[in-house]
Design an enzyme around this catalytic site. Structure first.
Site, PDB file in Angstrom:
ATOM      1  N   SER A  57       0.878  -1.277   0.063  1.00 52.11           N
ATOM      2  CA  SER A  57       0.103  -0.044   0.156  1.00 52.11           C
ATOM      3  C   SER A  57       0.987   1.192  -0.090  1.00 52.11           C
ATOM      4  CB  SER A  57      -1.079   0.194   0.993  1.00 52.11           C
ATOM      5  OG  SER A  57      -1.696  -1.174   1.396  1.00 52.11           O
TER       6      SER A  57
HETATM    7  N1  SAH Z   1      -1.272  -3.755   3.357  1.00 56.31           N
HETATM    8  C1  SAH Z   1      -0.838  -4.753   2.492  1.00 56.31           C
HETATM    9  C2  SAH Z   1      -1.588  -4.421   1.299  1.00 56.31           C
HETATM   10  C3  SAH Z   1      -1.585  -5.564   0.333  1.00 56.31           C
HETATM   11  S1  SAH Z   1      -2.711  -5.291  -1.203  1.00 56.31           S
HETATM   12  C4  SAH Z   1       0.635  -4.251   2.231  1.00 56.31           C
HETATM   13  O1  SAH Z   1       0.845  -3.074   2.177  1.00 56.31           O
HETATM   14  O2  SAH Z   1       1.445  -5.072   1.708  1.00 56.31           O
HETATM   15  C5  SAH Z   1      -4.065  -6.268  -0.707  1.00 56.31           C
HETATM   16  C6  SAH Z   1      -3.794  -7.882  -0.493  1.00 56.31           C
HETATM   17  O3  SAH Z   1      -5.310  -8.025  -0.253  1.00 56.31           O
HETATM   18  C7  SAH Z   1      -3.547  -8.311  -1.452  1.00 56.31           C
HETATM   19  O4  SAH Z   1      -2.307  -9.055  -1.147  1.00 56.31           O
HETATM   20  C8  SAH Z   1      -4.372  -9.440  -1.960  1.00 56.31           C
HETATM   21  O5  SAH Z   1      -4.042 -10.735  -2.043  1.00 56.31           O
HETATM   22  C9  SAH Z   1      -5.322  -9.431  -0.519  1.00 56.31           C
HETATM   23  N2  SAH Z   1      -6.704  -9.932  -0.657  1.00 56.31           N
HETATM   24  C10 SAH Z   1      -7.772  -9.882  -1.612  1.00 56.31           C
HETATM   25  N3  SAH Z   1      -8.661 -10.300  -1.340  1.00 56.31           N
HETATM   26  C11 SAH Z   1      -8.582 -11.039  -0.208  1.00 56.31           C
HETATM   27  C12 SAH Z   1      -9.312 -12.089   0.798  1.00 56.31           C
HETATM   28  N4  SAH Z   1     -10.626 -12.137   0.193  1.00 56.31           N
HETATM   29  N5  SAH Z   1      -8.755 -12.496   1.617  1.00 56.31           N
HETATM   30  C13 SAH Z   1      -7.517 -12.230   2.209  1.00 56.31           C
HETATM   31  N6  SAH Z   1      -6.742 -11.655   1.494  1.00 56.31           N
HETATM   32  C14 SAH Z   1      -7.082 -10.674   0.209  1.00 56.31           C
END
Ligand code: SAH
Length: 215
Positions: A57
């Site tokens: 993010s």
């Molecule tokens: N805070 C994290 C954001 C990652 S982006 C960072 O800064 O690295 C959002 C993440 O949500 C992705 O890795 C995606 O795979 C995950 N995601 C999407 N749908 C999801 C679900 N239903 N359950 C668990 N994770 C999910």
């Protein structure tokens, strides 16, 4: 930009305010959550690719959401969409910063649905010993249904946008607790006042990857 310049900018622009959150940004280094080829962009205020069409993010968004979530020592927190593990480790720092060497049960629970990201998040978060110290517990799977085994939570935070806040998250939140989660292009803050009584605020102008549900 350096880490200090990025944090300085987030403070100056009013996104970072609380000392424990500012300390977390200093201690938990974003560079430890980024792949080799992206490292030169570590301290730019942008989301960066982490593979599988997902991103770590944007620092501004993480700062804004953590300030709204207002994590405190002793909170039990659920983090949906762990991705790189950066926000999970920031949360772990904030809630455990006064812990000594004593035994404890985990209080930051994370769910990630993509196997490879789950594995790398585990390694990244462990760079700070948060898994072996029993502060963070990560699960691979669909976070749309929450993480029932460790509910109820004081706070729930999500990094992927759903069309609405899933009912399971509302059910797994303590009364007096707060959800901070993206819905479409906005950030929703939901305060649980009673079993069926929620108060909602919305902040517009953000962009998120979608929450993918297998159901
Ligand atoms: N805070 C994290 C954001 C990652 S982006 C960072 O800064 O690295 C959002 C993440 O949500 C992705 O890795 C995606 O795979 C995950 N995601 C999407 N749908 C999801 C679900 N239903 N359950 C668990 N994770 C999910």
């Amino acid at each position: 930009m350096t880490k200090e310049e990025l944090i300085g900018e987030l403070v100056h622009d009013g996104y970072l305010k609380t000392p424990s959150i500012i300390d977390a940004f200093t201690y938990v280094d974003r560079v430890d959550f980024i792949s080799e080829d992206m490292k030169r962009y570590t301290y730019t205020n942008e989301p960066l690719p982490i593979g599988f069409d997902q991103t770590i993010s944007q620092p501004l968004t993480v700062a804004f959401m953590l300030e709204l979530l207002s994590p405190k020592i002793g909170d039990v927190i659920l983090d949906i969409g762990v991705g790189s593990g950066w926000q999970t480790a920031l949360l772990a720092f904030i809630i455990s910063r006064e812990y000594g060497e004593e035994e404890h049960t985990p209080s930051v629970f994370g769910v990630e649905r993509i196997h490879e990201l789950f594995e790398s998040a585990r390694q990244n978060v462990e760079k700070y010993h948060y898994i072996s110290r029993n502060i963070v517990l990560l699960k691979e799977g669909d976070g749309t249904t929450g993480f029932l085994e460790h509910a109820p939570y004081d706070k729930i935070v999500a990094a992927a946008a759903a069309p609405t806040i899933p009912q399971a998250w509302k059910d797994q939140l303590k009364i007096g607790g707060r959800i901070v989660a993206p819905v479409d292009e906005s950030i929703v803050v939901l305060d649980k006042k009673g079993t069926m009584d929620f108060e909602e605020k919305r902040y517009f102008g953000f962009h998120f990857v979608p929450l993918i549900s297998v159901n």
